[in-house]
Write an enzyme that holds these catalytic residues in place. Structure first.
Site, PDB file in Angstrom:
ATOM      1  N   ASP A 152       0.817  -1.220   0.000  1.00 37.66           N
ATOM      2  CA  ASP A 152       0.000   0.000   0.000  1.00 37.66           C
ATOM      3  C   ASP A 152       0.849   1.268   0.000  1.00 37.66           C
ATOM      4  O   ASP A 152       0.317   2.364  -0.074  1.00 37.66           O
ATOM      5  CB  ASP A 152      -0.918  -0.016   1.234  1.00 37.66           C
TER       6      ASP A 152
ATOM      7  N   SER B 171      -6.556   5.452   0.051  1.00 35.77           N
ATOM      8  CA  SER B 171      -6.898   4.156  -0.537  1.00 35.77           C
ATOM      9  C   SER B 171      -8.377   3.869  -0.324  1.00 35.77           C
ATOM     10  O   SER B 171      -8.910   4.082   0.763  1.00 35.77           O
ATOM     11  CB  SER B 171      -6.060   3.043   0.106  1.00 35.77           C
TER      12      SER B 171
ATOM     13  N   GLN C  41      -5.491  -1.754  -6.810  1.00 34.91           N
ATOM     14  CA  GLN C  41      -5.963  -0.809  -5.810  1.00 34.91           C
ATOM     15  C   GLN C  41      -6.594   0.397  -6.492  1.00 34.91           C
ATOM     16  O   GLN C  41      -6.118   0.857  -7.535  1.00 34.91           O
ATOM     17  CB  GLN C  41      -4.811  -0.339  -4.922  1.00 34.91           C
TER      18      GLN C  41
END
Length: 287
Positions: free
Chosen positions: A203, A227, A277
């Protein structure tokens, strides 16, 4: 306190407070929200702790529902959805201050042989030994490191392409980025620790590919970024304390959202993990 890697391992070592309930520590930080990779990694630890050791995780799908509060513990509730002959499914809800902030579904698969084998080849890029550490490069340029850098200290991250510091350097830059990464020290041999450590790291840089054409990755930011969801597929075993190449690209950014895809290779060229993502990008001028 130990090294940053020791602190990462400690962060992923959840306290079990009931059969399917775990509690994770959230570091005190002078930042707006808890790091999403931390929450995803801890939730995967909680799921993995309820699965027999012979079944490694093969995929996870997660949503970031609300921003977490730094310094406040997070409780993870595991729902044992399925225990089949080949597959095991777990659903995890991360709860902080009485509110759901994160939801994850993870699937575990008993290893078996298949009849189909193919993969994308690893890109031809400079090796990590030929590249500077990102922290050293950024520190020498800025003089001091940004506050969020503490999240990256457990990892040695090296950008494949040179870092750009001005908008003039962005002309012709495509929406992609690549880094070599590994932990800044050895990890225990438990495969779940390696998977969860890489989930944490996945991430950190993936949305760089969305930003690459419009703003310097380490310069002054023009967008508030968060995110929205995260998905990973674990294809082969790996060690997060060995060098891994994380190639990232974005195929679309629209309506304040950008979608990024990552492919993670080991040094031998094997594709070990795939990542997707979506991130939220709001211009700071719109505040």
């Amino acid at each position: 306190m130990g090294t940053p890697v020791d602190q990462l391992v400690d962060l992923l070592d959840l306290e079990q407070i009931e059969l399917n309930i775990f509690r994770g520590r959230s570091p005190e930080e002078a930042l707006q929200r808890t790091f999403g990779g931390q929450v995803a990694g801890q939730a995967l630890v909680a799921a993995g702790r309820t699965v027999d050791g012979g079944r490694p995780v093969h995929s996870l799908h997660a949503y970031f529902l609300r921003p977490g509060v730094p310094g406040v513990p997070i409780v993870y509730q595991v729902d044992r959805i399925r225990d089949g002959r080949s597959f095991t499914t777990r659903r995890v809800l991360g709860i902080q201050q009485g509110r759901s902030i994160f939801a994850l579904t993870a699937d575990f698969h008993l290893p078996e042989q298949g009849g189909i084998e193919h993969q994308d080849p690893m890109p031809d890029v400079p090796g990590p030994e030929d590249l500077p550490s990102a922290l050293e490069e950024v520190g020498s340029k800025l003089g001091e490191l940004p506050p969020f850098i503490s999240r990256r200290q457990p990892f040695d991250i090296r950008y494949v392409d040179r870092l750009r510091w001005t908008k003039e350097e962005l002309v012709g830059v495509e929406p992609r980025s690549g880094v070599w990464l590994r932990t800044n020290g050895s990890l225990p041999d438990d495969p779940l620790i390696h998977v969860c450590a890489l989930t944490y790291a996945s991430d950190m840089t993936l949305l760089d590919s969305v930003r690459a054409p419009v703003e310097p990755l380490w310069g002054e930011r023009n967008f508030d970024m968060a995110s929205l969801d995260h998905a990973m597929w674990f294809h082969r075993p790996f060690r997060a304390d060995d060098w891994l190449l994380y190639q990232q690209e974005s195929h679309i950014a629209h309506a304040a959202r950008g979608l990024a895809r990552g492919q993670i290779y080991d040094r031998s060229g094997q594709l070990v993990v795939s990542v997707m993502q979506e991130g939220l990008f709001r211009p700071l001028s719109a505040r």
